[in-house]
Structures are given as structure tokens and as C-alpha cells.
Write a protein that holds these residues in place. Structure first.
Motif, PDB file in Angstrom:
ATOM      1  N   TYR A 109     -46.291 -85.840  -8.545  1.00  0.00           N
ATOM      2  CA  TYR A 109     -47.580 -86.253  -8.350  1.00  0.00           C
ATOM      3  C   TYR A 109     -47.541 -86.249  -6.788  1.00  0.00           C
ATOM      4  O   TYR A 109     -46.696 -86.675  -5.834  1.00  0.00           O
ATOM      5  CB  TYR A 109     -47.683 -87.750  -8.774  1.00  0.00           C
ATOM      6  CG  TYR A 109     -48.742 -88.508  -8.094  1.00  0.00           C
ATOM      7  CD1 TYR A 109     -49.866 -88.008  -8.749  1.00  0.00           C
ATOM      8  CD2 TYR A 109     -48.543 -89.391  -7.266  1.00  0.00           C
ATOM      9  CE1 TYR A 109     -51.229 -88.653  -8.249  1.00  0.00           C
ATOM     10  CE2 TYR A 109     -49.825 -90.102  -6.892  1.00  0.00           C
ATOM     11  CZ  TYR A 109     -51.088 -89.695  -7.204  1.00  0.00           C
ATOM     12  OH  TYR A 109     -52.271 -90.510  -6.909  1.00  0.00           O
TER      13      TYR A 109
ATOM     14  N   PHE B 198     -53.539 -94.596  -8.764  1.00  0.00           N
ATOM     15  CA  PHE B 198     -53.318 -93.440  -9.870  1.00  0.00           C
ATOM     16  C   PHE B 198     -52.015 -92.840  -9.915  1.00  0.00           C
ATOM     17  O   PHE B 198     -51.632 -91.973 -10.539  1.00  0.00           O
ATOM     18  CB  PHE B 198     -54.429 -92.171  -9.274  1.00  0.00           C
ATOM     19  CG  PHE B 198     -55.757 -92.789  -9.795  1.00  0.00           C
ATOM     20  CD1 PHE B 198     -55.912 -92.913 -10.991  1.00  0.00           C
ATOM     21  CD2 PHE B 198     -56.572 -92.695  -8.698  1.00  0.00           C
ATOM     22  CE1 PHE B 198     -57.449 -93.258 -11.441  1.00  0.00           C
ATOM     23  CE2 PHE B 198     -57.987 -93.058  -9.096  1.00  0.00           C
ATOM     24  CZ  PHE B 198     -58.262 -93.339 -10.569  1.00  0.00           C
ATOM     25  N   HIS B 199     -50.999 -93.401  -8.958  1.00  0.00           N
ATOM     26  CA  HIS B 199     -49.744 -93.192  -8.805  1.00  0.00           C
ATOM     27  C   HIS B 199     -48.919 -93.260 -10.296  1.00  0.00           C
ATOM     28  O   HIS B 199     -49.403 -94.347 -10.903  1.00  0.00           O
ATOM     29  CB  HIS B 199     -48.929 -94.085  -7.985  1.00  0.00           C
ATOM     30  CG  HIS B 199     -47.658 -93.451  -7.586  1.00  0.00           C
ATOM     31  ND1 HIS B 199     -46.419 -93.259  -8.567  1.00  0.00           N
ATOM     32  CD2 HIS B 199     -47.093 -92.709  -6.609  1.00  0.00           C
ATOM     33  CE1 HIS B 199     -45.410 -92.874  -7.911  1.00  0.00           C
ATOM     34  NE2 HIS B 199     -45.805 -92.434  -6.993  1.00  0.00           N
ATOM     35  N   PRO B 200     -48.458 -92.261 -10.972  1.00  0.00           N
ATOM     36  CA  PRO B 200     -47.697 -92.569 -12.153  1.00  0.00           C
ATOM     37  C   PRO B 200     -46.920 -93.800 -12.611  1.00  0.00           C
ATOM     38  O   PRO B 200     -46.983 -94.202 -13.618  1.00  0.00           O
ATOM     39  CB  PRO B 200     -46.914 -91.184 -12.148  1.00  0.00           C
ATOM     40  CG  PRO B 200     -47.645 -90.316 -11.492  1.00  0.00           C
ATOM     41  CD  PRO B 200     -48.206 -91.096 -10.210  1.00  0.00           C
TER      42      PRO B 200
ATOM     43  N   LYS C 167     -58.439 -87.958 -11.656  1.00  0.00           N
ATOM     44  CA  LYS C 167     -58.754 -89.307 -11.186  1.00  0.00           C
ATOM     45  C   LYS C 167     -60.237 -89.597 -11.203  1.00  0.00           C
ATOM     46  O   LYS C 167     -61.096 -88.794 -11.073  1.00  0.00           O
ATOM     47  CB  LYS C 167     -58.093 -89.223  -9.611  1.00  0.00           C
ATOM     48  CG  LYS C 167     -56.622 -89.161  -9.284  1.00  0.00           C
ATOM     49  CD  LYS C 167     -56.374 -89.113  -7.918  1.00  0.00           C
ATOM     50  CE  LYS C 167     -54.903 -88.882  -7.912  1.00  0.00           C
ATOM     51  NZ  LYS C 167     -54.526 -88.997  -6.434  1.00  0.00           N
TER      52      LYS C 167
ATOM     53  N   LYS D 298     -50.241 -87.951  -3.798  1.00  0.00           N
ATOM     54  CA  LYS D 298     -51.320 -89.032  -3.705  1.00  0.00           C
ATOM     55  C   LYS D 298     -52.915 -88.219  -3.212  1.00  0.00           C
ATOM     56  O   LYS D 298     -53.850 -88.580  -3.717  1.00  0.00           O
ATOM     57  CB  LYS D 298     -51.279 -89.917  -2.474  1.00  0.00           C
ATOM     58  CG  LYS D 298     -52.162 -90.963  -2.417  1.00  0.00           C
ATOM     59  CD  LYS D 298     -51.919 -91.945  -1.403  1.00  0.00           C
ATOM     60  CE  LYS D 298     -53.142 -92.811  -1.375  1.00  0.00           C
ATOM     61  NZ  LYS D 298     -52.789 -94.042  -0.565  1.00  0.00           N
TER      62      LYS D 298
ATOM     63  N   TYR E  70     -55.789 -84.917  -9.565  1.00  0.00           N
ATOM     64  CA  TYR E  70     -55.382 -85.371 -10.695  1.00  0.00           C
ATOM     65  C   TYR E  70     -54.066 -86.010 -10.729  1.00  0.00           C
ATOM     66  O   TYR E  70     -53.388 -86.009  -9.640  1.00  0.00           O
ATOM     67  CB  TYR E  70     -55.083 -83.871 -11.488  1.00  0.00           C
ATOM     68  CG  TYR E  70     -54.373 -82.997 -11.008  1.00  0.00           C
ATOM     69  CD1 TYR E  70     -54.940 -82.392 -10.045  1.00  0.00           C
ATOM     70  CD2 TYR E  70     -53.010 -82.819 -11.394  1.00  0.00           C
ATOM     71  CE1 TYR E  70     -54.261 -81.086  -9.632  1.00  0.00           C
ATOM     72  CE2 TYR E  70     -52.330 -81.592 -10.536  1.00  0.00           C
ATOM     73  CZ  TYR E  70     -52.981 -80.806  -9.847  1.00  0.00           C
ATOM     74  OH  TYR E  70     -52.114 -79.858  -9.316  1.00  0.00           O
ATOM     75  N   SER E  71     -53.801 -86.827 -11.777  1.00  0.00           N
ATOM     76  CA  SER E  71     -52.510 -87.483 -11.852  1.00  0.00           C
ATOM     77  C   SER E  71     -51.978 -87.557 -13.240  1.00  0.00           C
ATOM     78  O   SER E  71     -52.363 -86.726 -14.151  1.00  0.00           O
ATOM     79  CB  SER E  71     -52.709 -88.950 -11.312  1.00  0.00           C
ATOM     80  OG  SER E  71     -51.461 -89.803 -11.446  1.00  0.00           O
ATOM     81  N   TYR E  72     -50.723 -88.193 -13.668  1.00  0.00           N
ATOM     82  CA  TYR E  72     -50.096 -88.114 -15.033  1.00  0.00           C
ATOM     83  C   TYR E  72     -49.954 -89.266 -15.570  1.00  0.00           C
ATOM     84  O   TYR E  72     -49.956 -90.039 -15.032  1.00  0.00           O
ATOM     85  CB  TYR E  72     -48.844 -87.248 -14.553  1.00  0.00           C
ATOM     86  CG  TYR E  72     -48.874 -85.961 -13.861  1.00  0.00           C
ATOM     87  CD1 TYR E  72     -49.561 -84.959 -14.278  1.00  0.00           C
ATOM     88  CD2 TYR E  72     -48.309 -86.074 -12.641  1.00  0.00           C
ATOM     89  CE1 TYR E  72     -49.501 -83.598 -13.569  1.00  0.00           C
ATOM     90  CE2 TYR E  72     -48.180 -84.794 -11.909  1.00  0.00           C
ATOM     91  CZ  TYR E  72     -48.926 -83.797 -12.508  1.00  0.00           C
ATOM     92  OH  TYR E  72     -49.237 -82.539 -11.576  1.00  0.00           O
TER      93      TYR E  72
END
Lengths: 245, 245
Positions: A10, A136-138, A88, A12, A16-18
Motif C-alpha cells: 500500500y 484508507f491505510h489497510p 479510494k 498513500k 486504490y487500497s486493500y
């Protein structure tokens, strides 16, 4: 379309994120399928996990891949056997609803836990005052158990900007060690929505917040110097919403 | 006397454990100096940390060493610049006091957080029903921020044994999703001490607890399946003790 080579640790600045783990991945698929790019399942996943993911992906025309290497590139724990890739998103908080306001939160786990508590007690609008951890950080997504996909959130460059946009006809309750009233000792104004305001993990809210609405103290013994942020927020949210349940 | 070669990664079967970090190490020195074997300070520690540790060690005739390699052998985070070695201890909970009872807790972080919350709200007796996480694991000690040294704890092989020893003249409140009454909706019996009982993180308390005292539900929305254990315990402890503050 995000290709397999775009799936990496990931970042920042990425768009997109997970979701790491089956639970938050299903929360994503069930609550916000339109932002899902791809679902990844590990070959060690139980059949029921695969079947549920397959059904949801088919319904929503989402790509489902079984690809261990891809999942292993992004997961942080070995027991993570399902993950989602999502775009995101931006949203706005609602003017006439109750808010939680986090001023300069710095810990991903706390932010995720607070998001989950908000969803659990029906506060669906979260304001975040910068500088702040990336929602949005995993790690935040995982600590929220996917509740992030059930609430609205909005970042503000300063508390003043939040106050300017949303402060009217609203009861503000900053939570501080110097708070003027003890939580549970006063009755709430039920005629307008409220904002519960919490400061940074290490520094709390500065004294300027003593002049914002009704400052509140969660009284405790001298055995500890302060409550953990997510616990303080959880207790406050419980107390302010318990009459709804 | 524990020599430097005995200082290695924590082992459950060992007779000693560690406080990792300045805060829990000072809690140890201030509350329970008689069990301290040795204090270790890293060369990167600030002078004020060193001075405070030196003063407390001198007062209590405790060995203070500045030894980076030793500390690096046991610490889990790079920013840990102070640690203590302490002898594990046994204690008994008090009969006429309020208790928190954790049935089969499996997460170190949750147990530590709950210990800190207990200390913060004046519940100084913790019963733990086995199988359960090891209370002396450095992760529990750190999550408790050293509050472990301020409260009594006692392990029991089964809930029945706890009940047999301490159940008389006591109000029992098991917290369950099937709880018969909502937290905050009933008044407490103030004539006898209470026990707040919480189940395992994944499985909760089994149905047999519906017959133990007054079962309690913390009501929440359907957006989440349950509250995090340390949060549920925090909210319950707050509600049961707030009239004291």
C-alpha cells in the motif's frame, strides 16, 4: 482497471487500497460493490469463503482471482486468505446528523476501532482534522473490520473549517482532561445534533477547546494518566447514544 | 540473581518477565520495587529517563545497567529505550471487592487494555478463567502500561472454582449478546460487591452463563456483529463505576 503488476504494498499516494482479511472484504463487497476492482482468494481459504466471494463477485460483475503470490505481496499476516482491491472514495458528512470529530489522530488502530464503534452505535458521520492518519491505510480498514464502508467521513484542514461549515445549530462536546463537566452528570440537548470531539493520542485537545461548546471529562482514578483514545471515544459514544437503543 | 546471559526472549515457563518501555518500567519501579531484578537503559535514552531510573534504582537498591545489546535482545520495538526484569508474582483477589472476570481471554492486547481500564476506574481485582493468555507476557504488561503492578489478579481452572470461592454475597453480571437486560436500563444492587464477567474474543460466554446472576447486553446496531472485547469491558466498567467518581 488495475492490473496484477499494480498490486503492491500500500502506498498513500495511490488511488486504490486493500481490504486484508475475509471479514472486511465481505463488508466491502456487501456495502460498496461499485468501488471494488478485484477480489483475491488464497488457495488455503476454506470452500465457504470462496463460495461466498464468488457469489458476491458474480452478482456485481467483479473479477475474482485465486492467486497466492499476488495476495502474499500485500498481506501483512499469514492468516489473511482473502483481500479486495478498492478505489479510494470521497464523501461528505451530513449536516443534520451526529458527528464524531477526531482532531489529529495518529494511530491507525485507534482510528479503525473508533470507526467500528461509530457504526456500532449509529453515528455515521466522522470528521477528521488534519494532520491525521490516512483513513484508507489497510491497517485502518482492518481495525474498522470494514465498517469504513458503512459511514461517511470527511477531512478538514483545521477545526475552524469544520466549525465554519458544520458548527451552526449543533451541540459541541470536546473531551478533555480539563473538561468542565463529568460525562454522565449532565443532560443532553436533544433538539439539535451533537459533535463529540477527541484530540490526538499523545497531546489531547489544546486549551482553546475549553471555549468550544460544553467540555467534558471522563473521570477516572489517579492510577492512570489518561484513558486510551479508542476507549475514551467508545465510552463517550456509548453514553451519548444509549437512549436510542 | 538473574545474570546477563539469562536475559533472552520472553518464555512463558520462566520465573521472570520484562517491562518493555519507559512508562511500564517506571510503573514497576514505583509500585512493586521489591520484585525488580534489574533495570536496563539504552544509550539513546534521554537524560531525564536515565536520571529518573537511576534515582528509583538507588532508592531501592536495584541494579541499573546501560547495555544496548542486552536491551536489543528482548525489545520488540526500536523505540524501546528502557526495560525492567521482574520476578513473576502470585496474588489473591479480595473477597469483598468488585471484580472483573475474564473467561478464556486469548488476546494479549485486550487483556492489557482491560487491566489498565480496571485500574483507571478503581476495580483492583481481576479473575482469569483458564485456558487464558499469560498475564506476564511482555505484550500484556505493555498494553496495560504497567497497571498490572497496581491490581490483584488470580487464575482459576474453571468458572465453577471461581464461583465456589467468591460467589457468595456477590452480584454477578455476565455480558452476553443474549443478555436479558440492557446495560444502563437497570439499577445496581449497591449492598454487595459485583463481578463483571466477559467471554472469549471469538466465542463470548456460552449459554450456561444465562443462569448466572443478571445477564447483560450492550445494545448496538446491526452494522456490527459485536463490540471488541476491550471496548465492551471498558463501557461496562465505566457504567458500573461512574457513580463513584
Amino acid at each position: 482497471m488495475i492490473s496484477n503488476k499494480d498490486i503492491k504494498k500500500y502506498n498513500k499516494s495511490s488511488s486504490y487500497s486493500y481490504t486484508l482479511g475475509a471479514f472486511p472484504t465481505f463488508e466491502l463487497l456487501e456495502n460498496y460493490p461499485e468501488i471494488v476492482e478485484k477480489i483475491m482468494i488464497h488457495t488455503t481459504a476454506k470452500q465457504e469463503i470462496y463460495d461466498k466471494a464468488e457469489k458476491l463477485c458474480e452478482q456485481n460483475h467483479i473479477q475474482l482471482v485465486v492467486n497466492d503470490k499476488l495476495l502474499e505481496k500485500i498481506r501483512e499476516k499469514e492468516n489473511c486468505i482473502a483481500a479486495g482491491v478498492f478505489d479510494k472514495f470521497q464523501c461528505q458528512i451530513e449536516k443534520n446528523q451526529n458527528h464524531v470529530v477526531l482532531v489529529n489522530p495518529s494511530d491507525s488502530g485507534n482510528m479503525g476501532t473508533i470507526i467500528r464503534t461509530c457504526a456500532g452505535f449509529g453515528i455515521n458521520n466522522l470528521a477528521i482534522i488534519e494532520p491525521a492518519v490516512d483513513i484508507f491505510h489497510p491497517k485502518v480498514v482492518r481495525a474498522s473490520m470494514g465498517s469504513l464502508f458503512r459511514i461517511n467521513h470527511q477531512y478538514f484542514p483545521s477545526f475552524e473549517e469544520y466549525y465554519h461549515k458544520y458548527g451552526e445549530n449543533r451541540s459541541m462536546y470536546p473531551f478533555m482532561l480539563k473538561g468542565a463537566k463529568k460525562l454522565g452528570s449532565f443532560s443532553l440537548n436533544r433538539n439539535q445534533p451533537f459533535s463529540l470531539i477527541f484530540g490526538n493520542e499523545a497531546t489531547g485537545l489544546d486549551d482553546s477547546f475549553l471555549g468550544v461548546g460544553q467540555s467534558v471529562l471522563i473521570a477516572h482514578t489517579k492510577a492512570i494518566d489518561s484513558l486510551n483514545l479508542s476507549l475514551a471515544a467508545g465510552i463517550a459514544i456509548y453514553e451519548f447514544t444509549k437512549h436510542y437503543f
